[in-house]
Write a protein that holds these residues in place. Structure first.
Motif, PDB file in Angstrom:
ATOM      1  N   GLY A   1      46.706  49.038  36.277  1.00 31.67           N
ATOM      2  CA  GLY A   1      47.157  50.172  35.477  1.00 31.67           C
ATOM      3  C   GLY A   1      46.417  50.350  34.166  1.00 31.67           C
ATOM      4  N   LYS A   2      45.284  49.682  34.032  1.00 25.53           N
ATOM      5  CA  LYS A   2      44.455  49.849  32.834  1.00 25.53           C
ATOM      6  C   LYS A   2      43.030  49.469  33.172  1.00 25.53           C
ATOM      7  N   GLY A   3      42.113  49.918  32.364  1.00 26.01           N
ATOM      8  CA  GLY A   3      40.714  49.642  32.611  1.00 26.01           C
ATOM      9  C   GLY A   3      40.186  48.411  31.917  1.00 26.01           C
ATOM     10  N   GLU A   4      40.926  47.962  30.892  1.00 26.57           N
ATOM     11  CA  GLU A   4      40.409  46.850  30.090  1.00 26.57           C
ATOM     12  C   GLU A   4      41.548  46.184  29.339  1.00 26.57           C
ATOM     13  N   GLU A   5      41.403  44.876  29.118  1.00 25.75           N
ATOM     14  CA  GLU A   5      42.351  44.157  28.277  1.00 25.75           C
ATOM     15  C   GLU A   5      41.699  42.889  27.748  1.00 25.75           C
ATOM     16  N   GLU A   6      42.273  42.376  26.682  1.00 23.85           N
ATOM     17  CA  GLU A   6      41.797  41.127  26.101  1.00 23.85           C
ATOM     18  C   GLU A   6      42.717  40.003  26.580  1.00 23.85           C
ATOM     19  N   VAL A   7      42.119  38.881  26.990  1.00 25.34           N
ATOM     20  CA  VAL A   7      42.889  37.759  27.521  1.00 25.34           C
ATOM     21  C   VAL A   7      42.539  36.501  26.731  1.00 25.34           C
ATOM     22  N   GLU A   8      43.558  35.757  26.348  1.00 21.19           N
ATOM     23  CA  GLU A   8      43.402  34.494  25.627  1.00 21.19           C
ATOM     24  C   GLU A   8      43.319  33.351  26.630  1.00 21.19           C
ATOM     25  N   LEU A   9      42.308  32.499  26.466  1.00 19.59           N
ATOM     26  CA  LEU A   9      42.085  31.346  27.344  1.00 19.59           C
ATOM     27  C   LEU A   9      41.744  30.128  26.495  1.00 19.59           C
ATOM     28  N   PRO A  10      41.973  28.918  27.017  1.00 24.70           N
ATOM     29  CA  PRO A  10      41.555  27.728  26.272  1.00 24.70           C
ATOM     30  C   PRO A  10      40.035  27.572  26.301  1.00 24.70           C
ATOM     31  N   GLU A  11      39.487  26.914  25.302  1.00 26.58           N
ATOM     32  CA  GLU A  11      38.050  26.637  25.276  1.00 26.58           C
ATOM     33  C   GLU A  11      37.656  25.892  26.548  1.00 26.58           C
ATOM     34  N   GLY A  12      36.505  26.214  27.093  1.00 28.37           N
ATOM     35  CA  GLY A  12      36.016  25.559  28.302  1.00 28.37           C
ATOM     36  C   GLY A  12      36.554  26.145  29.595  1.00 28.37           C
ATOM     37  N   ALA A  13      37.320  27.240  29.512  1.00 30.88           N
ATOM     38  CA  ALA A  13      37.873  27.863  30.717  1.00 30.88           C
ATOM     39  C   ALA A  13      36.756  28.454  31.568  1.00 30.88           C
ATOM     40  N   THR A  14      36.979  28.449  32.873  1.00 28.01           N
ATOM     41  CA  THR A  14      36.013  28.997  33.826  1.00 28.01           C
ATOM     42  C   THR A  14      36.474  30.361  34.319  1.00 28.01           C
ATOM     43  N   VAL A  15      35.619  31.010  35.082  1.00 25.13           N
ATOM     44  CA  VAL A  15      35.981  32.283  35.705  1.00 25.13           C
ATOM     45  C   VAL A  15      37.200  32.078  36.598  1.00 25.13           C
ATOM     46  N   ARG A  16      37.246  30.979  37.330  1.00 24.39           N
ATOM     47  CA  ARG A  16      38.410  30.686  38.187  1.00 24.39           C
ATOM     48  C   ARG A  16      39.686  30.571  37.345  1.00 24.39           C
ATOM     49  N   ASP A  17      39.600  29.926  36.185  1.00 25.49           N
ATOM     50  CA  ASP A  17      40.752  29.825  35.281  1.00 25.49           C
ATOM     51  C   ASP A  17      41.200  31.208  34.822  1.00 25.49           C
ATOM     52  N   LEU A  18      40.236  32.062  34.523  1.00 20.86           N
ATOM     53  CA  LEU A  18      40.557  33.427  34.124  1.00 20.86           C
ATOM     54  C   LEU A  18      41.296  34.150  35.238  1.00 20.86           C
ATOM     55  N   ILE A  19      40.827  34.030  36.456  1.00 20.48           N
ATOM     56  CA  ILE A  19      41.485  34.708  37.574  1.00 20.48           C
ATOM     57  C   ILE A  19      42.908  34.185  37.752  1.00 20.48           C
ATOM     58  N   GLU A  20      43.111  32.885  37.585  1.00 17.98           N
ATOM     59  CA  GLU A  20      44.467  32.328  37.664  1.00 17.98           C
ATOM     60  C   GLU A  20      45.353  32.933  36.570  1.00 17.98           C
ATOM     61  N   LYS A  21      44.817  33.080  35.375  1.00 15.02           N
ATOM     62  CA  LYS A  21      45.559  33.690  34.268  1.00 15.02           C
ATOM     63  C   LYS A  21      45.887  35.154  34.584  1.00 15.02           C
ATOM     64  N   LEU A  22      44.938  35.868  35.170  1.00 13.01           N
ATOM     65  CA  LEU A  22      45.171  37.272  35.515  1.00 13.01           C
ATOM     66  C   LEU A  22      46.251  37.405  36.580  1.00 13.01           C
ATOM     67  N   LYS A  23      46.323  36.451  37.495  1.00 12.89           N
ATOM     68  CA  LYS A  23      47.381  36.467  38.506  1.00 12.89           C
ATOM     69  C   LYS A  23      48.751  36.258  37.863  1.00 12.89           C
ATOM     70  N   GLU A  24      48.807  35.453  36.788  1.00 13.54           N
ATOM     71  CA  GLU A  24      50.062  35.275  36.052  1.00 13.54           C
ATOM     72  C   GLU A  24      50.445  36.555  35.314  1.00 13.54           C
ATOM     73  N   LEU A  25      49.463  37.171  34.670  1.00 15.38           N
ATOM     74  CA  LEU A  25      49.722  38.378  33.890  1.00 15.38           C
ATOM     75  C   LEU A  25      50.044  39.585  34.762  1.00 15.38           C
ATOM     76  N   HIS A  26      49.431  39.649  35.944  1.00 12.47           N
ATOM     77  CA  HIS A  26      49.567  40.800  36.836  1.00 12.47           C
ATOM     78  C   HIS A  26      49.856  40.299  38.249  1.00 12.47           C
ATOM     79  N   PRO A  27      51.123  40.001  38.558  1.00  7.47           N
ATOM     80  CA  PRO A  27      51.463  39.462  39.882  1.00  7.47           C
ATOM     81  C   PRO A  27      50.963  40.313  41.047  1.00  7.47           C
ATOM     82  N   VAL A  28      50.775  41.593  40.822  1.00  6.23           N
ATOM     83  CA  VAL A  28      50.259  42.448  41.895  1.00  6.23           C
ATOM     84  C   VAL A  28      48.886  41.968  42.360  1.00  6.23           C
TER      85      VAL A  28
END
Length: 88
Positions: free
Chosen positions: A16-43
């Motif tokens: 429902g949006k084109g862009e957002e800022e996401v907070e991650l711990p230092e050293g996070a990987t792309v896979r970690d980001l995707i896991e975070k996005l799944k938490e933020l957007h269960p869809v």
């Protein structure tokens, strides 16, 4: 650290949006980001990235260059998610 996530095509519609800022711990990987996005957007978890194997169904770029899921992110990175392209 903060990264900007840009969504394209189906992902933009689902989130429902084109862009957002996401907070991650230092050293996070792309896979970690995707896991975070799944938490933020269960869809995304239910419709797009249900299993780890399904990560291959998303194209990810970091600062304009396609990357692997084990790529380490840095503060200020711009990460774009694209669905796979097919045609014939």
């Amino acid at each position: 650290m903060k990264v900007t996530v840009r969504y394209f095509a189906r992902y933009r519609s689902l989130v429902g949006k084109g862009e957002e800022e996401v907070e991650l711990p230092e050293g996070a990987t792309v896979r970690d980001l995707i896991e975070k996005l799944k938490e933020l957007h269960p869809v995304l978890k239910n419709e797009v990235f249900a299993e780890d194997d399904d990560l291959a169904d998303v194209n990810v770029s970091r600062n304009g260059r396609y990357v692997r899921f084990d790529e380490i992110l840095k503060d200020g990175d711009i990460v774009a998610l694209f669905p796979p392209v097919s045609g014939g």
